[in-house]
Design a protein around this motif. Structure first.
Motif, mmCIF file in Angstrom:
data_model
loop_
_atom_site.group_PDB
_atom_site.id
_atom_site.type_symbol
_atom_site.label_atom_id
_atom_site.label_comp_id
_atom_site.label_asym_id
_atom_site.label_seq_id
_atom_site.Cartn_x
_atom_site.Cartn_y
_atom_site.Cartn_z
ATOM 1 N N GLU A 97 0.820 -1.211 0.000
ATOM 2 C CA GLU A 97 0.000 0.000 0.000
ATOM 3 C C GLU A 97 0.860 1.270 0.000
ATOM 4 O OE1 GLU A 97 -3.312 -0.051 -0.324
ATOM 5 O OE2 GLU A 97 -3.190 -2.226 -0.434
ATOM 6 N N LEU A 98 1.904 1.311 -0.796
ATOM 7 C CA LEU A 98 2.759 2.485 -0.869
ATOM 8 C C LEU A 98 2.132 3.559 -1.756
ATOM 9 C CD1 LEU A 98 6.250 0.793 -1.388
ATOM 10 C CD2 LEU A 98 5.361 1.802 0.716
ATOM 11 N N THR A 99 2.488 4.792 -1.484
ATOM 12 C CA THR A 99 2.059 5.876 -2.361
ATOM 13 C C THR A 99 2.908 5.822 -3.627
ATOM 14 O OG1 THR A 99 3.617 7.426 -1.381
ATOM 15 C CG2 THR A 99 1.421 7.333 -0.397
ATOM 16 N N PRO A 100 2.406 6.351 -4.753
ATOM 17 C CA PRO A 100 3.168 6.281 -6.010
ATOM 18 C C PRO A 100 4.592 6.823 -5.902
ATOM 19 C CG PRO A 100 0.938 6.989 -6.455
ATOM 20 C CD PRO A 100 1.087 6.937 -4.948
ATOM 21 N N GLU A 101 4.800 7.879 -5.131
ATOM 22 C CA GLU A 101 6.151 8.436 -5.023
ATOM 23 C C GLU A 101 7.094 7.560 -4.187
ATOM 24 O OE1 GLU A 101 3.300 10.439 -2.225
ATOM 25 O OE2 GLU A 101 3.387 10.366 -4.384
ATOM 26 N N ASP A 102 6.533 6.631 -3.415
ATOM 27 C CA ASP A 102 7.351 5.734 -2.594
ATOM 28 C C ASP A 102 7.648 4.399 -3.272
ATOM 29 O OD1 ASP A 102 7.556 7.538 -0.471
ATOM 30 O OD2 ASP A 102 5.678 6.833 0.428
ATOM 31 N N ILE A 103 7.077 4.171 -4.428
ATOM 32 C CA ILE A 103 7.292 2.910 -5.141
ATOM 33 C C ILE A 103 8.576 3.010 -5.954
ATOM 34 C CG2 ILE A 103 6.388 1.337 -6.885
ATOM 35 C CD1 ILE A 103 3.572 2.250 -6.037
ATOM 36 N N VAL A 104 9.504 2.113 -5.666
ATOM 37 C CA VAL A 104 10.800 2.096 -6.345
ATOM 38 C C VAL A 104 10.997 0.696 -6.932
ATOM 39 C CG1 VAL A 104 13.283 2.357 -6.037
ATOM 40 C CG2 VAL A 104 11.712 3.772 -4.698
ATOM 41 N N PRO A 105 11.352 0.607 -8.212
ATOM 42 C CA PRO A 105 11.559 -0.716 -8.800
ATOM 43 C C PRO A 105 12.809 -1.384 -8.245
ATOM 44 C CG PRO A 105 12.182 0.976 -10.357
ATOM 45 C CD PRO A 105 11.602 1.681 -9.163
ATOM 46 N N ASP A 106 12.722 -2.691 -8.070
ATOM 47 C CA ASP A 106 13.856 -3.504 -7.661
ATOM 48 C C ASP A 106 14.193 -4.465 -8.798
ATOM 49 O OD1 ASP A 106 14.490 -2.671 -5.071
ATOM 50 O OD2 ASP A 106 12.926 -3.921 -4.183
ATOM 51 N N GLU A 107 15.477 -4.690 -9.017
ATOM 52 C CA GLU A 107 15.879 -5.700 -9.979
ATOM 53 C C GLU A 107 15.654 -7.062 -9.330
ATOM 54 O OE1 GLU A 107 19.550 -6.929 -12.916
ATOM 55 O OE2 GLU A 107 19.659 -5.065 -11.773
ATOM 56 N N LEU A 108 14.996 -7.954 -10.041
ATOM 57 C CA LEU A 108 14.632 -9.266 -9.514
ATOM 58 C C LEU A 108 15.559 -10.340 -10.064
ATOM 59 C CD1 LEU A 108 10.750 -9.049 -9.992
ATOM 60 C CD2 LEU A 108 12.099 -8.410 -7.978
ATOM 61 N N ALA A 109 15.792 -11.355 -9.260
ATOM 62 C CA ALA A 109 16.604 -12.495 -9.679
ATOM 63 C C ALA A 109 15.757 -13.574 -10.332
ATOM 64 C CB ALA A 109 17.337 -13.083 -8.477
ATOM 65 N N GLU A 110 14.469 -13.572 -10.038
ATOM 66 C CA GLU A 110 13.576 -14.616 -10.539
ATOM 67 C C GLU A 110 12.159 -14.083 -10.574
ATOM 68 O OE1 GLU A 110 11.751 -18.701 -8.694
ATOM 69 O OE2 GLU A 110 13.922 -18.444 -8.555
ATOM 70 N N ILE A 111 11.385 -14.571 -11.532
ATOM 71 C CA ILE A 111 9.944 -14.305 -11.536
ATOM 72 C C ILE A 111 9.222 -15.642 -11.684
ATOM 73 C CG2 ILE A 111 10.077 -11.968 -12.446
ATOM 74 C CD1 ILE A 111 9.224 -13.110 -15.178
ATOM 75 N N THR A 112 8.038 -15.708 -11.160
ATOM 76 C CA THR A 112 7.204 -16.889 -11.288
ATOM 77 C C THR A 112 5.844 -16.438 -11.798
ATOM 78 O OG1 THR A 112 8.326 -17.930 -9.424
ATOM 79 C CG2 THR A 112 6.173 -18.830 -10.054
ATOM 80 N N LEU A 113 5.411 -16.978 -12.913
ATOM 81 C CA LEU A 113 4.082 -16.698 -13.433
ATOM 82 C C LEU A 113 3.167 -17.839 -13.029
ATOM 83 C CD1 LEU A 113 4.887 -15.516 -17.083
ATOM 84 C CD2 LEU A 113 4.402 -14.103 -15.082
ATOM 85 N N VAL A 114 2.143 -17.526 -12.300
ATOM 86 C CA VAL A 114 1.115 -18.512 -11.963
ATOM 87 C C VAL A 114 -0.025 -18.233 -12.924
ATOM 88 C CG1 VAL A 114 -0.412 -19.402 -10.176
ATOM 89 C CG2 VAL A 114 1.858 -18.513 -9.559
#
Length: 81
Positions: A10-27
């Motif tokens: 529930e972060l505000t838009p200005e507090d959202i920072v992208p992180d580089e991910l090592a893995e993703i999982t699509l369900v």
């Protein structure tokens, strides 16, 4: 290729920072995966055709059945936008 993501909080838009991910999982169902694969293939074709005019594409813009899903965005490397 790099993968970035945001936590589902529930972060505000200005507090959202992208992180580089090592893995993703699509369900996803087989039907959803085929739609995603088609979207990626079409975006790659558009990227090659449009070259410098291509910046990014959203899955939910191309496939309305994903409107309520987490955002799935393809972004061109070294894009100026």
């Amino acid at each position: 290729m790099k993968i970035y993501g945001y936590k589902n909080t529930e972060l505000t838009p200005e507090d959202i920072v992208p992180d580089e991910l090592a893995e993703i999982t699509l369900v996803a169902s087989a039907q959803e995966l085929r739609k995603i694969a088609s979207f990626i293939s079409s975006a790659a074709d558009d990227m090659e055709r449009e070259n410098s005019n291509w910046d990014h594409r959203h899955l939910s813009d191309a496939e309305k059945s994903f409107e309520g899903s987490p955002h799935f965005v393809l972004y061109k490397p070294n894009s100026q936008n």
